[in-house]
Motif scaffolding. Sequence first.
Motif, PDB file in Angstrom:
ATOM      1  N   PRO A  79     -51.453  56.683  45.877  1.00 54.22           N
ATOM      2  CA  PRO A  79     -51.926  57.345  44.651  1.00 54.22           C
ATOM      3  C   PRO A  79     -51.278  58.718  44.471  1.00 54.22           C
ATOM      4  O   PRO A  79     -50.805  59.327  45.439  1.00 54.22           O
ATOM      5  CB  PRO A  79     -53.432  57.486  44.886  1.00 54.22           C
ATOM      6  CG  PRO A  79     -53.580  57.480  46.378  1.00 54.22           C
ATOM      7  CD  PRO A  79     -52.512  56.592  46.904  1.00 54.22           C
ATOM      8  N   VAL A  80     -51.249  59.180  43.221  1.00 55.68           N
ATOM      9  CA  VAL A  80     -50.694  60.511  42.934  1.00 55.68           C
ATOM     10  C   VAL A  80     -51.481  61.564  43.703  1.00 55.68           C
ATOM     11  O   VAL A  80     -52.714  61.554  43.718  1.00 55.68           O
ATOM     12  CB  VAL A  80     -50.740  60.788  41.412  1.00 55.68           C
ATOM     13  CG1 VAL A  80     -50.313  62.228  41.129  1.00 55.68           C
ATOM     14  CG2 VAL A  80     -49.846  59.822  40.662  1.00 55.68           C
ATOM     15  N   GLY A  81     -50.753  62.460  44.371  1.00 56.39           N
ATOM     16  CA  GLY A  81     -51.372  63.508  45.171  1.00 56.39           C
ATOM     17  C   GLY A  81     -51.511  63.168  46.643  1.00 56.39           C
ATOM     18  O   GLY A  81     -51.782  64.053  47.463  1.00 56.39           O
ATOM     19  N   SER A  82     -51.314  61.883  47.004  1.00 52.12           N
ATOM     20  CA  SER A  82     -51.437  61.505  48.418  1.00 52.12           C
ATOM     21  C   SER A  82     -50.213  61.966  49.205  1.00 52.12           C
ATOM     22  O   SER A  82     -49.109  62.065  48.670  1.00 52.12           O
ATOM     23  CB  SER A  82     -51.612  59.985  48.548  1.00 52.12           C
ATOM     24  OG  SER A  82     -50.501  59.300  47.988  1.00 52.12           O
ATOM     25  N   LYS A  83     -50.433  62.254  50.485  1.00 49.59           N
ATOM     26  CA  LYS A  83     -49.364  62.762  51.356  1.00 49.59           C
ATOM     27  C   LYS A  83     -48.930  61.675  52.329  1.00 49.59           C
ATOM     28  O   LYS A  83     -49.760  60.945  52.873  1.00 49.59           O
ATOM     29  CB  LYS A  83     -49.845  63.994  52.115  1.00 49.59           C
ATOM     30  CG  LYS A  83     -50.235  65.146  51.198  1.00 49.59           C
ATOM     31  CD  LYS A  83     -50.803  66.322  51.981  1.00 49.59           C
ATOM     32  CE  LYS A  83     -51.236  67.438  51.034  1.00 49.59           C
ATOM     33  NZ  LYS A  83     -51.820  68.581  51.782  1.00 49.59           N
ATOM     34  N   HIS A  84     -47.611  61.598  52.573  1.00 50.22           N
ATOM     35  CA  HIS A  84     -47.042  60.555  53.437  1.00 50.22           C
ATOM     36  C   HIS A  84     -45.814  61.094  54.153  1.00 50.22           C
ATOM     37  O   HIS A  84     -45.288  62.164  53.808  1.00 50.22           O
ATOM     38  CB  HIS A  84     -46.645  59.316  52.609  1.00 50.22           C
ATOM     39  CG  HIS A  84     -47.731  58.826  51.720  1.00 50.22           C
ATOM     40  ND1 HIS A  84     -48.715  57.961  52.146  1.00 50.22           N
ATOM     41  CD2 HIS A  84     -47.996  59.104  50.398  1.00 50.22           C
ATOM     42  CE1 HIS A  84     -49.529  57.703  51.138  1.00 50.22           C
ATOM     43  NE2 HIS A  84     -49.121  58.394  50.065  1.00 50.22           N
ATOM     44  N   THR A  85     -45.372  60.333  55.154  1.00 53.47           N
ATOM     45  CA  THR A  85     -44.117  60.643  55.847  1.00 53.47           C
ATOM     46  C   THR A  85     -43.107  59.554  55.485  1.00 53.47           C
ATOM     47  O   THR A  85     -43.385  58.362  55.626  1.00 53.47           O
ATOM     48  CB  THR A  85     -44.301  60.687  57.369  1.00 53.47           C
ATOM     49  OG1 THR A  85     -45.257  61.712  57.686  1.00 53.47           O
ATOM     50  CG2 THR A  85     -42.980  60.983  58.067  1.00 53.47           C
ATOM     51  N   ALA A  86     -41.936  59.966  55.009  1.00 51.28           N
ATOM     52  CA  ALA A  86     -40.906  59.024  54.566  1.00 51.28           C
ATOM     53  C   ALA A  86     -39.631  59.213  55.389  1.00 51.28           C
ATOM     54  O   ALA A  86     -39.471  60.205  56.102  1.00 51.28           O
ATOM     55  CB  ALA A  86     -40.614  59.215  53.078  1.00 51.28           C
ATOM     56  N   LYS A  87     -38.731  58.231  55.250  1.00 53.60           N
ATOM     57  CA  LYS A  87     -37.448  58.283  55.950  1.00 53.60           C
ATOM     58  C   LYS A  87     -36.335  58.532  54.936  1.00 53.60           C
ATOM     59  O   LYS A  87     -36.254  57.857  53.908  1.00 53.60           O
ATOM     60  CB  LYS A  87     -37.193  56.954  56.682  1.00 53.60           C
ATOM     61  CG  LYS A  87     -35.916  56.934  57.511  1.00 53.60           C
ATOM     62  CD  LYS A  87     -35.784  55.601  58.226  1.00 53.60           C
ATOM     63  CE  LYS A  87     -34.514  55.563  59.069  1.00 53.60           C
ATOM     64  NZ  LYS A  87     -34.348  54.258  59.763  1.00 53.60           N
ATOM     65  N   VAL A  88     -35.484  59.520  55.228  1.00 56.62           N
ATOM     66  CA  VAL A  88     -34.382  59.863  54.322  1.00 56.62           C
ATOM     67  C   VAL A  88     -33.340  58.742  54.338  1.00 56.62           C
ATOM     68  O   VAL A  88     -32.807  58.387  55.399  1.00 56.62           O
ATOM     69  CB  VAL A  88     -33.724  61.200  54.719  1.00 56.62           C
ATOM     70  CG1 VAL A  88     -32.539  61.505  53.806  1.00 56.62           C
ATOM     71  CG2 VAL A  88     -34.752  62.323  54.678  1.00 56.62           C
ATOM     72  N   ARG A  89     -33.045  58.145  53.160  1.00 56.41           N
ATOM     73  CA  ARG A  89     -32.075  57.053  53.056  1.00 56.41           C
ATOM     74  C   ARG A  89     -30.693  57.565  52.673  1.00 56.41           C
ATOM     75  O   ARG A  89     -29.705  57.217  53.301  1.00 56.41           O
ATOM     76  CB  ARG A  89     -32.547  56.023  52.023  1.00 56.41           C
ATOM     77  CG  ARG A  89     -33.870  55.364  52.329  1.00 56.41           C
ATOM     78  CD  ARG A  89     -33.829  54.515  53.569  1.00 56.41           C
ATOM     79  NE  ARG A  89     -32.773  53.530  53.546  1.00 56.41           N
ATOM     80  CZ  ARG A  89     -32.634  52.564  54.443  1.00 56.41           C
ATOM     81  NH1 ARG A  89     -33.514  52.466  55.434  1.00 56.41           N
ATOM     82  NH2 ARG A  89     -31.644  51.710  54.384  1.00 56.41           N
ATOM     83  N   ASN A  90     -30.620  58.374  51.608  1.00 55.61           N
ATOM     84  CA  ASN A  90     -29.325  58.924  51.200  1.00 55.61           C
ATOM     85  C   ASN A  90     -29.521  60.099  50.259  1.00 55.61           C
ATOM     86  O   ASN A  90     -30.628  60.362  49.778  1.00 55.61           O
ATOM     87  CB  ASN A  90     -28.453  57.848  50.545  1.00 55.61           C
ATOM     88  CG  ASN A  90     -29.082  57.301  49.289  1.00 55.61           C
ATOM     89  OD1 ASN A  90     -30.109  56.647  49.332  1.00 55.61           O
ATOM     90  ND2 ASN A  90     -28.461  57.586  48.138  1.00 55.61           N
ATOM     91  N   PHE A  91     -28.411  60.828  50.013  1.00 57.28           N
ATOM     92  CA  PHE A  91     -28.440  62.022  49.182  1.00 57.28           C
ATOM     93  C   PHE A  91     -27.712  61.780  47.863  1.00 57.28           C
ATOM     94  O   PHE A  91     -26.829  60.932  47.763  1.00 57.28           O
ATOM     95  CB  PHE A  91     -27.727  63.195  49.875  1.00 57.28           C
ATOM     96  CG  PHE A  91     -28.351  63.624  51.172  1.00 57.28           C
ATOM     97  CD1 PHE A  91     -29.728  63.736  51.297  1.00 57.28           C
ATOM     98  CD2 PHE A  91     -27.555  63.930  52.266  1.00 57.28           C
ATOM     99  CE1 PHE A  91     -30.297  64.133  52.487  1.00 57.28           C
ATOM    100  CE2 PHE A  91     -28.122  64.323  53.458  1.00 57.28           C
ATOM    101  CZ  PHE A  91     -29.499  64.431  53.571  1.00 57.28           C
ATOM    102  N   THR A  92     -28.116  62.560  46.859  1.00 61.46           N
ATOM    103  CA  THR A  92     -27.312  62.720  45.643  1.00 61.46           C
ATOM    104  C   THR A  92     -27.292  64.214  45.340  1.00 61.46           C
ATOM    105  O   THR A  92     -27.987  64.998  45.997  1.00 61.46           O
ATOM    106  CB  THR A  92     -27.915  61.963  44.438  1.00 61.46           C
ATOM    107  OG1 THR A  92     -29.152  62.573  44.081  1.00 61.46           O
ATOM    108  CG2 THR A  92     -28.144  60.495  44.763  1.00 61.46           C
TER     109      THR A  92
END
Length: 594
Positions: free
Chosen positions: A383-396
């Motif tokens: 949901p909007v406002g929820s906090k999570h840990t993600a993995k960086v896939r690529n940059f732009t």
Amino acid sequence: MSDLKNVKPLDDFNWDEFENGTSANVSKTDLEKAYDETLNKVTEHQVVEGTVISVDKKEVIVNIGYKSDGIIPASEFRYNPDLKVGDKVEVYVENQEDVKGQLVLSHKKARLSKSWERVNAALENEEVIQGYIKCRTKGGMIVDVFGIEAFLPGSQIDVHPIRDYDVFVGKTMEFKVVKINQEFRNVVVSHKALIEQELEQQRKEIIGKLEKGQILEGTVKNITTYGVFVDLGGVDGLIHITDLSWGRVSDPHEVVSLDQKINVVILDFDEEKKRIALGLKQLTPHPWDALDPNLKVGDHVKGKVVVMADYGAFVEIAPGVEGLIHVSEMSWSQHLRSAQDFMKVGDEVEAVILTLDRAERKMSLGIKQLKEDPWEAIEAKYPVGSKHTAKVRNFTNFGIFVELEEGVDGLIHISDLSWTKKVKHPSEFTSVGASIDVVVLEIDKENRRLSLGHKQLEKNPWDEYEAIYTPGSVHQGTITELMDKGAVVALAEGGEGFATPKHLTKEDGTMAKKGETLDFKVIEFVKETKRIILSHSRTFEEGNEPVVKTTHKRANGGRKSNNETAMINNVAASTSLGDIDALAKLKAQMEGKA
């Protein structure tokens, strides 16, 4: 005795000439000449015919009509144990007279010379000759032909490949001379050539009777990587590897074996090139025709991976019935990956039928459908406002793409990385493969994308800076960057300010240098553009003006967070500073008059 009495001496016999050794006025020389003329004229190194006049265990004596007989070792006649007195034999004259005055003959050399002539004649006339197979040698056999050792290559023994050469040793067979090297006197013979001549007529008859679709019995003659050669009784046909089975075949040995008798169907043939294409799988119904008629899209099937490609995997759900799992149907993830990352040949897999075309005999499968689509309940899980840990896939250039879980991607815009730090490129902030904490800002379910933020995990420090860096307040700062337009100053309470060159003049008239820590007065603070304009010279130029030097303690004990180092936009602040200078002078004049 009475007969002797009736014998009368010749009246004209000349006793004086008889005693003197002459007769009828003929000289002794003439008599010798006449004797020599009664003998054969013999030339050395030629082959002549002679008569055997004596035979024993050691030698054979041969008369060739010469003044002396020739002696030949009995070993040269070993091949002919029935040799007897009176037989005619060919001999080679080596020497008319040796040191002992003996005529020297050779039967072996005569045979060899005559044999060479006969072998050449056999090649020229394409004659069929007899030969005795003496022994094996590298690549073939040694054959005795007219006393000459000829070479029989293994490939020329028979039309069929020979696996056991030893069974031919000691046999007498018919051969054809196919090649002669005159310089080295090498002879090559072939038995296969004779068989092929006989089979040629059979081939013509067989091919003349062939029809497409005809079923014949044949014998597996040879197995190669690309197919199987079948002997149809004098003519060979080829079953290509793809026509052995409806299923995929990696090695023909899996289907047939050598010398196996099998039924085949004629698919095509070429009378001129004598090529016959055969089929084995065509004798059984196509597996697609026997496929369960109730099988439909959405059903689950099990199968074995038979072929892998970068774009997908072919799964055999029944012999001859395959379906393609495209790599895009292997995972809910939208990242381009290779099919080899998910499976390999030989794997047993379960899949869902996505499309089924019985007419075209095509089927597409998927395995990601066995798992729930993470975007179906995206609002509940992220949901909007929820906090999570993600993995960086690529940059732009404009942000960072991250993956929260397989199939769920999001974008952190470059402006949402830090409250204070001006990030020129995301690679300055993190690295590919690293973990990063995020907060969900917006959900785009239709395009399967999340808008994420990182700086939103912390309070906006500019709310605090507004109360700390009030215009006129003095703070300690360190010059971290020096440019033509001015200097970037890291403030002790957090954040960064900017000072133009004329505001970097010290009290002794020198210019401040990079790395120096000095007092700076806040001239201007703009929260919306995150700009703090500073001056060092104002801290001592306005001596009459009361200076308020403030020290603020931060809620975290004075420690700067990693995101509190601010880079102020290099905007010329000359107009604002000029206005302030004019007001200061006006104020001083008014105070003097008072």
